[in-house]
Design a protein around this motif. Structure first.
Motif, short mmCIF file in Angstrom:
data_model
loop_
_atom_site.label_atom_id
_atom_site.label_comp_id
_atom_site.label_asym_id
_atom_site.label_seq_id
_atom_site.Cartn_x
_atom_site.Cartn_y
_atom_site.Cartn_z
N LYS A 12 0.82 -1.22 0.00
CA LYS A 12 0.00 0.00 0.00
C LYS A 12 0.85 1.27 0.00
O LYS A 12 0.36 2.36 -0.26
CB LYS A 12 -0.93 0.02 1.22
N PHE A 13 2.14 1.12 0.28
CA PHE A 13 3.00 2.29 0.45
C PHE A 13 3.12 3.11 -0.84
O PHE A 13 3.18 4.34 -0.77
CB PHE A 13 4.38 1.88 0.95
N LYS A 14 3.16 2.50 -1.99
CA LYS A 14 3.32 3.24 -3.25
C LYS A 14 2.19 4.26 -3.44
O LYS A 14 2.42 5.39 -3.84
CB LYS A 14 3.40 2.29 -4.43
N GLU A 15 0.95 3.84 -3.16
CA GLU A 15 -0.19 4.75 -3.31
C GLU A 15 -0.10 5.89 -2.30
O GLU A 15 -0.36 7.05 -2.63
CB GLU A 15 -1.50 4.00 -3.13
N VAL A 16 0.27 5.55 -1.08
CA VAL A 16 0.40 6.55 -0.02
C VAL A 16 1.49 7.56 -0.39
O VAL A 16 1.30 8.77 -0.27
CB VAL A 16 0.67 5.89 1.34
N LYS A 17 2.62 7.06 -0.84
CA LYS A 17 3.74 7.93 -1.21
C LYS A 17 3.33 8.91 -2.32
O LYS A 17 3.60 10.11 -2.23
CB LYS A 17 4.93 7.10 -1.67
N LYS A 18 2.66 8.42 -3.33
CA LYS A 18 2.23 9.27 -4.45
C LYS A 18 1.28 10.37 -3.96
O LYS A 18 1.43 11.54 -4.33
CB LYS A 18 1.56 8.41 -5.52
N LEU A 19 0.33 10.01 -3.13
CA LEU A 19 -0.61 11.00 -2.60
C LEU A 19 0.10 11.99 -1.70
O LEU A 19 -0.13 13.20 -1.78
CB LEU A 19 -1.76 10.30 -1.84
N TYR A 20 0.96 11.50 -0.82
CA TYR A 20 1.71 12.36 0.10
C TYR A 20 2.50 13.43 -0.67
O TYR A 20 2.45 14.61 -0.34
CB TYR A 20 2.65 11.50 0.95
N LEU A 21 3.20 13.00 -1.71
CA LEU A 21 4.03 13.93 -2.47
C LEU A 21 3.22 14.92 -3.30
O LEU A 21 3.68 16.02 -3.58
CB LEU A 21 5.00 13.16 -3.36
N SER A 22 1.99 14.56 -3.68
CA SER A 22 1.18 15.45 -4.50
C SER A 22 0.22 16.33 -3.70
O SER A 22 -0.18 17.39 -4.18
CB SER A 22 0.38 14.64 -5.53
N ALA A 23 -0.14 15.92 -2.50
CA ALA A 23 -1.18 16.62 -1.74
C ALA A 23 -0.68 17.77 -0.88
O ALA A 23 -1.47 18.63 -0.49
CB ALA A 23 -1.95 15.63 -0.86
N PHE A 24 0.62 17.79 -0.58
CA PHE A 24 1.14 18.80 0.34
C PHE A 24 2.20 19.65 -0.35
O PHE A 24 2.98 19.15 -1.15
CB PHE A 24 1.74 18.12 1.58
N PRO A 25 2.24 20.95 0.01
CA PRO A 25 3.29 21.80 -0.54
C PRO A 25 4.67 21.28 -0.15
O PRO A 25 4.86 20.72 0.94
CB PRO A 25 3.03 23.16 0.12
N LYS A 26 5.62 21.46 -1.03
CA LYS A 26 6.98 20.95 -0.82
C LYS A 26 7.56 21.39 0.52
O LYS A 26 8.23 20.61 1.21
CB LYS A 26 7.87 21.43 -1.97
N GLU A 27 7.31 22.65 0.92
CA GLU A 27 7.89 23.16 2.16
C GLU A 27 7.29 22.52 3.41
O GLU A 27 7.83 22.66 4.50
CB GLU A 27 7.79 24.69 2.24
N GLU A 28 6.18 21.80 3.26
CA GLU A 28 5.55 21.14 4.40
C GLU A 28 5.94 19.66 4.53
O GLU A 28 5.65 19.02 5.53
CB GLU A 28 4.03 21.25 4.29
N LEU A 29 6.59 19.13 3.51
CA LEU A 29 6.93 17.70 3.51
C LEU A 29 8.10 17.40 4.44
O LEU A 29 9.02 18.19 4.59
CB LEU A 29 7.27 17.24 2.10
N ILE A 30 8.04 16.23 5.03
CA ILE A 30 9.11 15.68 5.84
C ILE A 30 9.53 14.39 5.14
O ILE A 30 8.67 13.66 4.63
CB ILE A 30 8.62 15.42 7.29
N PRO A 31 10.81 14.09 5.09
CA PRO A 31 11.23 12.88 4.38
C PRO A 31 10.46 11.64 4.85
O PRO A 31 10.27 11.42 6.05
CB PRO A 31 12.71 12.77 4.72
N LEU A 32 10.01 10.85 3.89
CA LEU A 32 9.20 9.67 4.20
C LEU A 32 9.94 8.67 5.07
O LEU A 32 9.33 8.03 5.94
CB LEU A 32 8.71 9.01 2.91
N PHE A 33 11.25 8.52 4.88
CA PHE A 33 11.99 7.58 5.72
C PHE A 33 11.89 7.98 7.19
O PHE A 33 11.83 7.14 8.08
CB PHE A 33 13.46 7.47 5.28
N PHE A 34 11.85 9.27 7.44
CA PHE A 34 11.76 9.80 8.79
C PHE A 34 10.38 9.49 9.39
O PHE A 34 10.27 9.08 10.54
CB PHE A 34 12.03 11.31 8.74
N LEU A 35 9.33 9.67 8.59
CA LEU A 35 7.98 9.37 9.08
C LEU A 35 7.83 7.88 9.36
O LEU A 35 7.26 7.49 10.39
CB LEU A 35 6.94 9.83 8.05
#
Length: 184
Positions: A12-35
């Motif tokens: 399920k991670f691929k779908e989550v990753k795609k949505l995460y990267l598209s739904a939030f502004p770049k300045e609000e993202l935290i590296p996925l490995f960290f999450l």
């Protein structure tokens, strides 16, 4: 609605990753490995949301000592405005009814580039039981208003939660900013 832990179901991670990267502004993202790393500690949950076989959205939740921060919440773009967001929040509120919740929305100012979107987002959360708080925070140059559910939350509690879960060093790197709690 089903909440699927992406640490237990890596497909399920691929779908989550795609949505995460598209739904939030770049300045609000935290590296996925960290999450993902933080979710492995048990102080956070990273959920894919499904309605039957349909991927609906994601939640990333940070929690400890009866307080939960809804760090990331997104519904798939093609499903927005169809009731899935309200359904997801209702299910979240039932599953974690023993937690007070807090989440951040971008501050609404008349000169912001996405003013109508911010107004709509705030109205959505208020319609789903969240309330305005007296807390504003600025992180990575973005000013946020904090909304709460299930009881009042103070700035010190929010800051403690974030430092306890992420540690002082990572808190300073990704999350620290200026916080203000307004008096009545």
């Amino acid at each position: 609605m089903e909440f699927i832990d992406i640490l237990k179901d890596r497909k399920k991670f691929k779908e989550v990753k795609k949505l995460y990267l598209s739904a939030f502004p770049k300045e609000e993202l935290i590296p996925l490995f960290f999450l993902k790393k933080t979710a492995k500690t048990g102080d956070a949950d990273f959920f894919a949301l499904y309605e039957g076989s349909l991927f609906v959205g994601l939640f990333y939740l940070v929690h400890r000592d009866g307080l939960m921060y809804v760090f990331f919440f997104a519904i798939h773009e093609s499903l927005r405005g169809k009731g899935y967001g309200s359904k997801a929040l209702g299910e979240l509120q039932k599953r974690f009814s023993d937690y007070r919740m807090i989440l951040a929305i971008e501050e609404i100012t008349e000169d912001c580039p996405n003013y109508a979107q911010r107004v709509k987002r705030k109205a959505f959360y208020l319609a789903n039981g969240f309330q305005e708080s007296r807390i504003k925070v600025t992180e990575n140059g973005v000013c946020y208003d904090m909304l709460t559910f299930g009881g009042e939350v103070h700035l010190k509690e929010y800051t403690k939660l974030m430092k306890d879960v992420f540690g002082e060093r990572l808190y300073q790197k990704y999350l620290s900013g200026r916080g203000v709690e307004f008096e009545d």
